[in-house]
Design an enzyme around this catalytic site. Structure first.
Site, PDB file in Angstrom:
ATOM      1  N   SER A 196       0.853  -1.190   0.000  1.00 33.98           N
ATOM      2  CA  SER A 196       0.000   0.000   0.000  1.00 33.98           C
ATOM      3  C   SER A 196       0.890   1.241   0.000  1.00 33.98           C
ATOM      4  O   SER A 196       1.675   1.425  -0.917  1.00 33.98           O
ATOM      5  CB  SER A 196      -0.953  -0.035   1.199  1.00 33.98           C
ATOM      6  OG  SER A 196      -1.861   1.038   1.151  1.00 33.98           O
ATOM      7  N   THR A 197       0.799   2.060   1.028  1.00 34.53           N
ATOM      8  CA  THR A 197       1.541   3.320   1.060  1.00 34.53           C
ATOM      9  C   THR A 197       3.034   3.091   0.886  1.00 34.53           C
ATOM     10  O   THR A 197       3.646   2.344   1.633  1.00 34.53           O
ATOM     11  CB  THR A 197       1.303   4.053   2.388  1.00 34.53           C
ATOM     12  OG1 THR A 197      -0.073   4.077   2.676  1.00 34.53           O
ATOM     13  CG2 THR A 197       1.854   5.466   2.335  1.00 34.53           C
ATOM     14  N   HIS A 222      -2.746  -1.026  -3.385  1.00 35.34           N
ATOM     15  CA  HIS A 222      -3.897  -0.161  -3.159  1.00 35.34           C
ATOM     16  C   HIS A 222      -3.772   1.082  -4.036  1.00 35.34           C
ATOM     17  O   HIS A 222      -2.863   1.887  -3.832  1.00 35.34           O
ATOM     18  CB  HIS A 222      -3.997   0.241  -1.688  1.00 35.34           C
ATOM     19  CG  HIS A 222      -4.262  -0.911  -0.779  1.00 35.34           C
ATOM     20  ND1 HIS A 222      -3.827  -0.924   0.529  1.00 35.34           N
ATOM     21  CD2 HIS A 222      -4.912  -2.085  -0.968  1.00 35.34           C
ATOM     22  CE1 HIS A 222      -4.214  -2.061   1.104  1.00 35.34           C
ATOM     23  NE2 HIS A 222      -4.861  -2.780   0.212  1.00 35.34           N
ATOM     24  N   MET A 315       0.200   1.137   5.189  1.00 43.28           N
ATOM     25  CA  MET A 315      -0.477   1.446   6.436  1.00 43.28           C
ATOM     26  C   MET A 315      -1.653   0.498   6.633  1.00 43.28           C
ATOM     27  O   MET A 315      -2.295   0.080   5.678  1.00 43.28           O
ATOM     28  CB  MET A 315      -0.966   2.896   6.400  1.00 43.28           C
ATOM     29  CG  MET A 315      -1.611   3.370   7.686  1.00 43.28           C
ATOM     30  SD  MET A 315      -1.953   5.139   7.599  1.00 43.28           S
ATOM     31  CE  MET A 315      -2.842   5.355   9.152  1.00 43.28           C
ATOM     32  N   ASP A 318      -4.224  -4.796   6.073  1.00 38.88           N
ATOM     33  CA  ASP A 318      -4.680  -5.621   4.960  1.00 38.88           C
ATOM     34  C   ASP A 318      -3.558  -6.545   4.514  1.00 38.88           C
ATOM     35  O   ASP A 318      -2.437  -6.106   4.266  1.00 38.88           O
ATOM     36  CB  ASP A 318      -5.126  -4.728   3.793  1.00 38.88           C
ATOM     37  CG  ASP A 318      -5.802  -5.523   2.688  1.00 38.88           C
ATOM     38  OD1 ASP A 318      -6.419  -6.553   2.992  1.00 38.88           O
ATOM     39  OD2 ASP A 318      -5.713  -5.099   1.513  1.00 38.88           O
TER      40      ASP A 318
END
Length: 375
Positions: A196-197, A222, A315, A318
């Site tokens: 993600s991030t 994401h 972050m 997930d």
């Protein structure tokens, strides 16, 4: 906990109003100001510097990309791009994110009430994730040849009237083939990556180091819809392997990486000795679509011990439970080490669950993938 101080820079008065009103619903965020262009913003920022900047790209007097480069050169600060979904806006946003921004949200085009109901959690999540990002790691990776791209940030908003946090059960049932005997009828290895991030630059760092012949790869990053295709296209031009946005029914074969399209879940499935992907609609899982947990559960179910699961910077949590399911099905698993993560959230949660057999810094993950291909 100190407040997250935010500066909004957008030439649209409506967008400034919507973003400001949305951010002010969260007591952990303080909006320092909302400026119509970067020059006004810089005057304000001389008095008090923000923790996060929400930035439009196309503005009068100074465009957002020029402003972003100036900020990153003089005083690196997490920047979230507020972008249009139009193709032109997406391309400009990719350039801005390659210059060091940490994330992207889509510019509200609907009415204020509709935006507050449908998209406020994405905006809040993006700002909170950005506030925790290690911007200097992004700048270092950009300088060494890797780039940051558009991404959908974890939804971590609290105190809002948003949908409940669903598990992978909402999309795919647990159990099934797992690590049973049927899983050893093929020797094809599957690499599953979730991030993600900070993941866009991490993925570039990993995939560009892989040889043309390596195991088939399935990826959840994401990201908003419409951006994953552009991200995959750029990586395809940089890598020896083929990289593309996944389509329903695509085969997972050596030398190919499939990236889940934004706004859709992607699952691995199998017919005989052939692996393919299913790209499906469905509810948000861990408030994400695509969800890493959904992909990892499908890999546990249909690849079992033939899979390698990798969870990288991001972050939230997930993918942590899905990675544990992969371990339980006999797969090897890797979590990215904190020392190289932009945000040590998802890997940390996986490690806490005992889901990571190995913890590796980013620069050692490509060799783990190559080794998995050798068996």
């Amino acid at each position: 906990m100190s407040l997250i101080k935010v500066m909004i820079v957008d030439d649209s008065a409506v967008v400034r109003q919507v973003v400001k009103q949305t951010l002010e619903t969260d007591p952990s965020i303080k909006v320092l100001g909302a400026a119509s262009d970067p020059l006004f913003a810089m005057e304000h920022m001389k008095r008090e510097w923000p923790d996060v900047i929400v930035l439009d790209i196309e503005m009068p007097r100074m465009d957002g990309l020029t402003f972003l480069k100036k900020i990153m050169a003089e005083r690196p600060t997490p920047v979230v791009i507020c972008s249009s979904l139009a193709e032109k806006g997406a391309e400009a946003s990719m350039n801005a994110l390659a210059a060091g921004a940490v994330g992207i949200i889509t510019k509200p085009k609907m009415g204020l009430k509709q935006f507050l109901e449908d998209a406020s959690s994405d905006l809040l999540g993006a700002v909170k994730a950005a506030s925790r990002a290690n911007v200097r790691k992004i700048i270092t990776s950009t300088a060494s040849g890797t780039s940051s791209h558009a991404e959908r940030i974890a939804n971590v908003a609290k105190g809002l009237n948003i949908a409940p946090k669903l598990s992978a059960d909402a999309v795919i049932s647990a159990g099934g083939l797992g690590s049973g005997a049927s899983m050893v009828k093929t020797t094809d290895k599957i690499i599953a990556i979730g991030t993600s991030t900070g993941g866009t630059q991490a993925l570039e760092a990993v995939l560009t180091k892989l040889p043309a012949v390596c195991p088939g790869i399935v990826i959840v990053q994401h990201m908003p819809e419409k951006f994953t295709a552009m991200f995959a296209e750029r990586l395809n031009g940089l890598c020896q392997i083929e990289v593309r946005e996944a389509k329903h029914g695509d085969r997972v074969i050596p030398g190919r990486a499939l990236i889940a399209p934004g706004g859709k879940h992607m699952m691995l499935t199998r017919s005989g000795a052939q692996y393919t992907v299913e790209v499906v609609d469905g509810p948000l899982v861990n408030r994400h679509r695509p969800s890493v947990d959904v992909l990892f559960r499908s890999c546990a179910k249909f690849a079992g011990r033939n899979a390698l699961g990798i969870i990288m910077t991001g972050m939230g949590d997930d993918g942590a439970r899905g990675l544990k399911e992969m371990v339980d099905a006999g797969a090897d698993t890797v979590a990215e080490d904190e020392s190289t993560c932009v945000v040590f959230g998802m890997p940390k949660e996986a490690i806490k669950l005992g889901a990571a057999r190995t913890v590796l810094p980013l620069n050692r993950i490509p060799e783990a993938i190559v080794a998995a291909g050798r068996g």
